[in-house]
Design a protein around this motif. Sequence first.
Motif, PDB file in Angstrom:
ATOM      1  N   ALA A 108     106.679  17.295  56.724  1.00 43.14           N
ATOM      2  CA  ALA A 108     107.187  17.925  57.946  1.00 43.14           C
ATOM      3  C   ALA A 108     106.259  19.068  58.363  1.00 43.14           C
ATOM      4  O   ALA A 108     105.915  19.931  57.547  1.00 43.14           O
ATOM      5  CB  ALA A 108     108.598  18.447  57.728  1.00 43.14           C
ATOM      6  N   PHE A 109     105.858  19.034  59.622  1.00 40.60           N
ATOM      7  CA  PHE A 109     104.997  20.088  60.169  1.00 40.60           C
ATOM      8  C   PHE A 109     105.606  20.611  61.466  1.00 40.60           C
ATOM      9  O   PHE A 109     105.928  19.830  62.356  1.00 40.60           O
ATOM     10  CB  PHE A 109     103.596  19.546  60.484  1.00 40.60           C
ATOM     11  CG  PHE A 109     102.783  19.194  59.279  1.00 40.60           C
ATOM     12  CD1 PHE A 109     101.814  20.059  58.790  1.00 40.60           C
ATOM     13  CD2 PHE A 109     102.982  17.983  58.624  1.00 40.60           C
ATOM     14  CE1 PHE A 109     101.064  19.727  57.666  1.00 40.60           C
ATOM     15  CE2 PHE A 109     102.235  17.634  57.504  1.00 40.60           C
ATOM     16  CZ  PHE A 109     101.268  18.516  57.022  1.00 40.60           C
ATOM     17  N   MET A 110     105.745  21.918  61.555  1.00 36.69           N
ATOM     18  CA  MET A 110     106.148  22.531  62.811  1.00 36.69           C
ATOM     19  C   MET A 110     104.899  22.679  63.678  1.00 36.69           C
ATOM     20  O   MET A 110     103.849  23.089  63.184  1.00 36.69           O
ATOM     21  CB  MET A 110     106.802  23.897  62.543  1.00 36.69           C
ATOM     22  CG  MET A 110     107.252  24.642  63.782  1.00 36.69           C
ATOM     23  SD  MET A 110     105.963  25.708  64.488  1.00 36.69           S
ATOM     24  CE  MET A 110     106.081  27.165  63.418  1.00 36.69           C
ATOM     25  N   VAL A 111     105.023  22.316  64.952  1.00 36.42           N
ATOM     26  CA  VAL A 111     103.910  22.457  65.889  1.00 36.42           C
ATOM     27  C   VAL A 111     104.146  23.721  66.719  1.00 36.42           C
ATOM     28  O   VAL A 111     105.253  23.943  67.228  1.00 36.42           O
ATOM     29  CB  VAL A 111     103.803  21.234  66.816  1.00 36.42           C
ATOM     30  CG1 VAL A 111     102.598  21.369  67.743  1.00 36.42           C
ATOM     31  CG2 VAL A 111     103.708  19.955  65.995  1.00 36.42           C
ATOM     32  N   ALA A 112     103.106  24.539  66.837  1.00 39.73           N
ATOM     33  CA  ALA A 112     103.237  25.809  67.551  1.00 39.73           C
ATOM     34  C   ALA A 112     103.818  25.598  68.938  1.00 39.73           C
ATOM     35  O   ALA A 112     103.344  24.753  69.708  1.00 39.73           O
ATOM     36  CB  ALA A 112     101.870  26.484  67.662  1.00 39.73           C
ATOM     37  N   GLY A 113     104.861  26.371  69.275  1.00 42.31           N
ATOM     38  CA  GLY A 113     105.488  26.297  70.575  1.00 42.31           C
ATOM     39  C   GLY A 113     104.949  27.357  71.531  1.00 42.31           C
ATOM     40  O   GLY A 113     103.811  27.810  71.405  1.00 42.31           O
ATOM     41  N   ARG A 116      97.882  24.624  69.775  1.00 44.47           N
ATOM     42  CA  ARG A 116      99.062  23.951  69.193  1.00 44.47           C
ATOM     43  C   ARG A 116      98.772  23.675  67.714  1.00 44.47           C
ATOM     44  O   ARG A 116      98.527  22.548  67.298  1.00 44.47           O
ATOM     45  CB  ARG A 116      99.371  22.674  69.967  1.00 44.47           C
ATOM     46  CG  ARG A 116      99.731  22.985  71.428  1.00 44.47           C
ATOM     47  CD  ARG A 116     100.370  21.781  72.080  1.00 44.47           C
ATOM     48  NE  ARG A 116     101.672  21.504  71.502  1.00 44.47           N
ATOM     49  CZ  ARG A 116     102.201  20.280  71.389  1.00 44.47           C
ATOM     50  NH1 ARG A 116     101.518  19.233  71.771  1.00 44.47           N
ATOM     51  NH2 ARG A 116     103.406  20.114  70.866  1.00 44.47           N
ATOM     52  N   THR A 117      98.820  24.755  66.941  1.00 45.46           N
ATOM     53  CA  THR A 117      98.511  24.668  65.514  1.00 45.46           C
ATOM     54  C   THR A 117      99.641  23.981  64.753  1.00 45.46           C
ATOM     55  O   THR A 117     100.765  23.869  65.230  1.00 45.46           O
ATOM     56  CB  THR A 117      98.276  26.076  64.948  1.00 45.46           C
ATOM     57  OG1 THR A 117      99.289  26.962  65.463  1.00 45.46           O
ATOM     58  CG2 THR A 117      96.921  26.610  65.375  1.00 45.46           C
ATOM     59  N   LEU A 118      99.317  23.542  63.529  1.00 45.72           N
ATOM     60  CA  LEU A 118     100.281  22.889  62.636  1.00 45.72           C
ATOM     61  C   LEU A 118     100.725  23.889  61.572  1.00 45.72           C
ATOM     62  O   LEU A 118      99.914  24.655  61.047  1.00 45.72           O
ATOM     63  CB  LEU A 118      99.629  21.685  61.960  1.00 45.72           C
ATOM     64  CG  LEU A 118      99.255  20.532  62.888  1.00 45.72           C
ATOM     65  CD1 LEU A 118      98.263  19.591  62.197  1.00 45.72           C
ATOM     66  CD2 LEU A 118     100.506  19.775  63.311  1.00 45.72           C
ATOM     67  N   HIS A 119     102.021  23.848  61.246  1.00 49.60           N
ATOM     68  CA  HIS A 119     102.589  24.787  60.273  1.00 49.60           C
ATOM     69  C   HIS A 119     103.426  24.000  59.270  1.00 49.60           C
ATOM     70  O   HIS A 119     104.445  23.403  59.642  1.00 49.60           O
ATOM     71  CB  HIS A 119     103.428  25.847  61.006  1.00 49.60           C
ATOM     72  CG  HIS A 119     102.614  26.648  61.968  1.00 49.60           C
ATOM     73  ND1 HIS A 119     102.236  27.942  61.725  1.00 49.60           N
ATOM     74  CD2 HIS A 119     102.063  26.315  63.163  1.00 49.60           C
ATOM     75  CE1 HIS A 119     101.491  28.376  62.731  1.00 49.60           C
ATOM     76  NE2 HIS A 119     101.365  27.409  63.619  1.00 49.60           N
ATOM     77  N   HIS A 120     102.986  23.998  58.030  1.00 51.77           N
ATOM     78  CA  HIS A 120     103.560  23.091  57.031  1.00 51.77           C
ATOM     79  C   HIS A 120     104.945  23.512  56.557  1.00 51.77           C
ATOM     80  O   HIS A 120     105.148  24.647  56.140  1.00 51.77           O
ATOM     81  CB  HIS A 120     102.607  23.024  55.824  1.00 51.77           C
ATOM     82  CG  HIS A 120     102.954  21.967  54.842  1.00 51.77           C
ATOM     83  ND1 HIS A 120     103.175  22.233  53.516  1.00 51.77           N
ATOM     84  CD2 HIS A 120     103.134  20.630  55.008  1.00 51.77           C
ATOM     85  CE1 HIS A 120     103.471  21.101  52.890  1.00 51.77           C
ATOM     86  NE2 HIS A 120     103.435  20.116  53.759  1.00 51.77           N
ATOM     87  N   ARG A 121     105.879  22.582  56.642  1.00 51.08           N
ATOM     88  CA  ARG A 121     107.246  22.843  56.159  1.00 51.08           C
ATOM     89  C   ARG A 121     107.542  22.096  54.859  1.00 51.08           C
ATOM     90  O   ARG A 121     108.627  22.228  54.305  1.00 51.08           O
ATOM     91  CB  ARG A 121     108.268  22.436  57.233  1.00 51.08           C
ATOM     92  CG  ARG A 121     108.115  23.219  58.528  1.00 51.08           C
ATOM     93  CD  ARG A 121     109.212  22.856  59.521  1.00 51.08           C
ATOM     94  NE  ARG A 121     110.519  23.192  58.991  1.00 51.08           N
ATOM     95  CZ  ARG A 121     111.685  22.900  59.598  1.00 51.08           C
ATOM     96  NH1 ARG A 121     111.667  22.260  60.747  1.00 51.08           N
ATOM     97  NH2 ARG A 121     112.828  23.227  59.053  1.00 51.08           N
TER      98      ARG A 121
END
Lengths: 178, 178
Positions: free
Chosen positions: A163-168, A154-159
């Motif tokens: 705001a960070f999108m969490v891997a789905g 469940r990696t973090l993806h910076h927006r």
Amino acid sequence: MAKRAYPLSKVYGLLEPGPVLLLTTAHRGHANVMAMSWHTMMEFEPPLVGCVVSGRDFSFAALTATRQCVLNIPTVELQLAVVGCGNSSGRRVDKFERFGLTPVPASTVDAPLIAECYANLECRVVDTRLMNRYNFFVLEVQQAWLDPSCKDPRTLHHRGRGAFMVAGETIKLPSKAK
Amino acid sequence: MAKRAYPLSKVYGLLEPGPVLLLTTAHRGHANVMAMSWHTMMEFEPPLVGCVVSGRDFSFAALTATRQCVLNIPTVELQLAVVGCGNSSGRRVDKFERFGLTPVPASTVDAPLIAECYANLECRVVDTRLMNRYNFFVLEVQQAWLDPSCKDPRTLHHRGRGAFMVAGETIKLPSKAK
């Protein structure tokens, strides 16, 4: 967490999804860590990774002087450490101690692995032609380590702006690509 | 889907999470599209994007000849088009027709926007110093378009060999970073 050596030929699959990374360096006896999202694969094998490290970052001097670093991939459990690393500077803070990150010796570089990250990529700088203009470095991964129990990280993806999108979920599609 | 011009200063937030992109080109009256995951932000504003387009890809010749392209960001609904584009070559197939993608004229480049993608970035090639060695291009985004109704896009993130992570929830953290 027992990590195992991970084949260099499979490293692209860890970085292509675009996770936030924790980049570690060691310079003059001082280890440091910074959060980084500006990276891309550039070659499969040996794995080449392009990344931007700002000249304003304390890590820039360490990276240019030592030409070594480790790219560590955190998961959502480390969210406060990731944000804390981004909000502070290694000039003033020992970020490992402050954010509860455990440095572990690497095998091919002086920069430490972060024990709490599910994957660690030991790297050397191999091209600096775009460094002056863009702070862009080309890294070659020397050695990769992975926690094999972490199948769908469940990696973090910076927006941006906190705001960070969490891997789905991961889906499987009939792709013929590598 | 009514798209609006999107501020160039906010483009980084679209690409930093690392989504699979559909790169469009137009050359000698022939538009083409390819799937691409090897990209990174290199500057906030004007937005610079580094990306690798293989010399084996049909798009490579169009990109080098015209120095123009559009980066289109698909969401999970376009999964079969994304995989189809990756599995076929523009040498033999009109991928727009084959995969149900609608080309729309861009405002600053000859390459088309893809109507079905929630965001489109019109780009020009501004640096080719790493092109010969790595097939690496530096693009400058000239104009950005966004579907403002798409707040939390379910983007695709390539893990390799047919596996794609689908963007999950977005969390808000106390980050001071841009």
